[in-house]
Enzyme design. Sequence first.
Site, PDB file in Angstrom:
ATOM      1  N   GLU A  52      25.394  21.985  53.984  1.00  0.00           N
ATOM      2  CA  GLU A  52      26.154  22.952  52.670  1.00  0.00           C
ATOM      3  C   GLU A  52      26.511  23.995  53.554  1.00  0.00           C
ATOM      4  OE1 GLU A  52      26.490  21.291  49.894  1.00  0.00           O
ATOM      5  OE2 GLU A  52      24.443  20.128  49.050  1.00  0.00           O
ATOM      6  N   SER A  83      27.831  21.265  42.457  1.00  0.00           N
ATOM      7  CA  SER A  83      27.474  22.735  42.254  1.00  0.00           C
ATOM      8  C   SER A  83      27.086  23.652  41.494  1.00  0.00           C
ATOM      9  CB  SER A  83      28.436  23.047  42.908  1.00  0.00           C
ATOM     10  OG  SER A  83      28.673  24.338  43.723  1.00  0.00           O
ATOM     11  N   HIS A  90      29.275  21.005  52.390  1.00  0.00           N
ATOM     12  CA  HIS A  90      29.432  21.575  50.752  1.00  0.00           C
ATOM     13  C   HIS A  90      30.792  20.952  50.346  1.00  0.00           C
ATOM     14  CE1 HIS A  90      27.458  23.022  46.699  1.00  0.00           C
ATOM     15  NE2 HIS A  90      29.274  23.934  46.541  1.00  0.00           N
TER      16      HIS A  90
END
Length: 516
Positions: free
Chosen positions: A325, A203, A424
């Site tokens: 995600e 990320s 995610h």
Amino acid sequence: MAHSPGEDPMVVDLPAGRLRGAAEGGLLVFRGVPYAEPPVGDLRWKHARPHAGWSGIRDATADGPSAPQLYREGGDPVLGGHGSPPFDEDCLTLNVWTPGADGARRPVLVWIHGGGFVSGSGSLPGYSGATFARDGDLVVVSINYRIGPLGYLCLGPEDGEPGEPGEGVNHWLTDQLAALRWVRENIAALGGDPDSITVAGQSGGAVSTAALAGHPQAQGLIKRVILQSPPFGLDLPDPDAALERTAAYVELAGAKDVAELRTLPWPALIGASIGLFARTTRWGYWPTPFLPVIDADTLPQHPAEALLGGAAAGIDVMIGWTREEANFGFALDEGYAAATRDQVTDRIAETFGAAAAPSVYSAYERTRPGAGPHDVLMDLITDELFRVPAVRLAEARAELGRPVWAFQFDLPTPACEGRLGAAHCLELPFVFDNFDQWSHAPFLDGLDPAVRDGLAHAMHQAWIAFVRTGDPNHSGLPRWQPYDTGTRTTMRFDSVVTALDDLAGDSRLLHLTRVT
């Protein structure tokens, strides 16, 4: 040798000074090691300064404080928390896991945590380097760096030091550069090879990894990078745009100017972030009150572009994303669950234009049978922010003759009634293969242990193979080819692991029609 015969085997001699570590599970571990001067007092919002070292033997058996950040007792309903006390501005430390402080020159893995540029810590149990060090005979380093307003707030040029261009911006990046230099200078004494450093991040940490790989000051320091779910679709501000947000933040903090802001205690600075979240949030977009700033002196181009030449030209790259995600940030929000077709179509129009929006909506419906407006929105955000920008990087690298290894994590979690899908962050415990360190994380509830552990082994060993050789293939994995513009091979990590051609093809082609 890092220590002499007859001396304490837990003590090592580094160029920076002598350290006492601890034996943990057959590894030698050093925690809370300073790599830069504490960014406090006059050094708040200044670029990282190299640590001067220390005299005597420094104890390195306890984690250093995490960077100041918002904290909620009990955590969140997905991760269960991503940072916990103690917090302190004096946070520029790193942890090291090594099989031996010897001359073995093992490959080195440097981990940079994510957290939306506002949360996280290199000392979180889930980011322990123990499994990589033990299973891969690697030396693993995790770092803390400034986040939130202390790391990402953009100050005007008048707040810089004379002769120090860019001093008022991207402090987070200077921390990471300082950590990388520390690793280069000291890791040989800890059993690592300074000429074989892989930097990996997830990320926001993947954005950092890309920024480092393309940075002129890091040229020659990094051999490989692993980019997990980089949000390369973020529109990063220039200094002028960033300063507008800084002005709003100064107001929210109750200060009359930056000079007064410097006098506030860090808890007040972190508290003011709540107001900036509220002021900058837009419906249908991932909230990012603090962002890297494109600045001529410190970050001259978007990190995704930095991987296409210059210092990053010869670096091996592995990049991937999860299938859903955006579900991480939006799927459990009842407001988004109630989204209407008209709302989502209007949101699509902001990217594709009003004329194309209805057909784009229909295209997303076709790829996910039974999809409602909420599902279409989740897939749109995932594509815009993560999947399509990553595929574009893979395409560009392939055209330059420097192909990447691409993957998509597809295993959905049954937690939260299945609403998260392959969200995610879900790949993280599989990559580290350390589910015992993630017992606090609700998003892992209900996974079949056999499927979970088998997939974790396949992924963990692929990451080890890539760090060691630049090729993620191993005996427990189907053949994985690099991504090229002919086959576009992408490894699909699910209950069945499969290398597929053009796995993201629908998204790739659809987004060729974007107007923004």
